[in-house]
Design a protein around this motif. Sequence first.
Motif: not given
Length: 116
Positions: A89, A95-98, A7-8, A30-34, A16, A104, A42, A102
């Motif tokens: 992360n 806790g890495q999801t992407v 996605i990045f 970019i701004k984090d979506i959450r 996107m 934070h 990020l 990146h």
Amino acid sequence: MENQDCIFCKVIRGEMKTEIQYQDEHVVAIKDIRPQAPVHLLLVPKRHISTLLSVKDSDQALLSHIFQTANEIARKGGFADNGFRIVINCNPNGGQTVYHLHVHLLGGRFMTWPPG
Ligand code: 5GP
Ligand code: ZN
């Protein structure tokens, strides 16, 4: 190498709808979506690097540039002196999801410790 499904990488290729706060040759912010704080950006290297563990000696300048960019954003945003937090992360327990490296950048409120 760019990753088709990442996605990045899609954000970087302009595929996107994302509000880019800052960008140069090497990094986008970019701004984090959450968002987890009033400021939650990020910082993403334009080159696909999957995790912190994939960073090489030859990436030293890139990493330094990312941190300097974070400092600059914090100074310009007026939250440097109050303080902020940088988080990377790594892998599931981190806790890495992407899986595109990146950094934070969290600011605008007091951060507690330890993290969850
Ligand atoms: P991680 O958990 O890998 O350290 O952080 C990934 C971050 O990316 C999460 O905070 C999540 O909210 C954010 N995120 C996930 N998908 C998107 C997206 O499509 N756009 C943006 N701007 N942020 C995303
Ligand atoms: Zn990627």
